[in-house]
Design a protein around this motif. Structure first.
Motif, PDB file in Angstrom:
ATOM      1  N   MET A  60       0.925  -1.068  -0.049  1.00  0.00           N
ATOM      2  CA  MET A  60       0.028   0.241   0.074  1.00  0.00           C
ATOM      3  C   MET A  60       0.747   1.252   0.018  1.00  0.00           C
ATOM      4  SD  MET A  60      -3.039  -0.938   2.615  1.00  0.00           S
ATOM      5  CE  MET A  60      -1.976  -1.354   3.792  1.00  0.00           C
ATOM      6  N   LYS A  61       0.418   2.486  -0.830  1.00  0.00           N
ATOM      7  CA  LYS A  61       1.166   3.580  -0.521  1.00  0.00           C
ATOM      8  C   LYS A  61       0.156   4.693  -0.452  1.00  0.00           C
ATOM      9  CE  LYS A  61       4.754   1.796  -2.580  1.00  0.00           C
ATOM     10  NZ  LYS A  61       5.991   1.693  -1.654  1.00  0.00           N
ATOM     11  N   ASP A  62       0.576   5.829  -0.310  1.00  0.00           N
ATOM     12  CA  ASP A  62      -0.159   7.057  -0.055  1.00  0.00           C
ATOM     13  C   ASP A  62      -0.919   7.392  -1.102  1.00  0.00           C
ATOM     14  OD1 ASP A  62      -1.109   9.045   1.629  1.00  0.00           O
ATOM     15  OD2 ASP A  62       0.576  10.591   0.997  1.00  0.00           O
ATOM     16  N   GLY A  63      -2.155   7.484  -0.944  1.00  0.00           N
ATOM     17  CA  GLY A  63      -3.165   8.259  -1.920  1.00  0.00           C
ATOM     18  C   GLY A  63      -3.908   6.944  -2.756  1.00  0.00           C
ATOM     19  N   GLN A  64      -3.448   5.749  -2.868  1.00  0.00           N
ATOM     20  CA  GLN A  64      -3.888   4.770  -3.706  1.00  0.00           C
ATOM     21  C   GLN A  64      -5.466   4.671  -3.227  1.00  0.00           C
ATOM     22  OE1 GLN A  64      -1.393   1.344  -2.556  1.00  0.00           O
ATOM     23  NE2 GLN A  64      -0.680   1.163  -4.493  1.00  0.00           N
ATOM     24  N   LYS A  65      -6.129   4.158  -4.384  1.00  0.00           N
ATOM     25  CA  LYS A  65      -7.421   3.887  -4.515  1.00  0.00           C
ATOM     26  C   LYS A  65      -7.662   2.367  -4.977  1.00  0.00           C
ATOM     27  CE  LYS A  65      -9.270   8.197  -5.047  1.00  0.00           C
ATOM     28  NZ  LYS A  65      -8.726   8.971  -3.554  1.00  0.00           N
ATOM     29  N   ILE A  66      -7.775   1.516  -3.835  1.00  0.00           N
ATOM     30  CA  ILE A  66      -7.920   0.240  -4.017  1.00  0.00           C
ATOM     31  C   ILE A  66      -9.223  -0.299  -3.847  1.00  0.00           C
ATOM     32  CG2 ILE A  66      -7.110  -2.123  -2.849  1.00  0.00           C
ATOM     33  CD1 ILE A  66      -4.815  -0.245  -1.376  1.00  0.00           C
ATOM     34  N   VAL A  67      -9.637  -1.343  -4.764  1.00  0.00           N
ATOM     35  CA  VAL A  67     -11.103  -1.912  -5.000  1.00  0.00           C
ATOM     36  C   VAL A  67     -10.841  -3.279  -4.965  1.00  0.00           C
ATOM     37  CG1 VAL A  67     -13.326  -1.867  -6.243  1.00  0.00           C
ATOM     38  CG2 VAL A  67     -12.110   0.257  -6.110  1.00  0.00           C
TER      39      VAL A  67
END
Length: 114
Positions: free
Chosen positions: A99-106
């Protein structure tokens, strides 16, 4: 994940976003997951918006499967196929996603057809 130590500076303070869909219905990400009394885990939520807080005193890769575990789930679900997108692009990394800052994970779960 260990509890954060008091008065120790954070090495990471990131906010990826997680959305889980089950048969096209949004699943609620629980509020305050990873916050147990005075123990605050480096991966936690404050509300049910899907914003994941990575507030860590140790700079390392934090995996999607770790926050999924904190919220009491597993990436794979019996009877369901799962597809994942990260920032709108398909990904096969599933729980091993760093995970990274600002990622959008769906994560999108669809009941397997018999």
């Amino acid at each position: 994940l260990p509890c954060l130590l008091p008065n120790v500076q954070l090495a990471l303070h990131w906010h990826p976003e997680l959305k889980i869909l089950v048969d096209a219905e949004a699943e609620v990400i629980p509020a305050n997951a990873g916050l147990e009394g005075s123990c605050h885990r480096p991966l936690h939520t404050h509300d049910s918006t899907g914003i994941i807080h990575i507030e860590a005193q140790v700079a390392r890769d934090y995996l999607l499967e770790e926050i999924i575990g904190v919220i009491g789930k597993t990436v794979e679900r019996e009877g369901y196929d799962v597809k994942m997108t990260v920032d709108g692009k398909p990904s096969e990394e599933m729980g091993k996603l760093v995970m990274k800052d600002g990622q959008k994970i769906v994560l999108e779960y669809t009941k397997k057809s018999l």
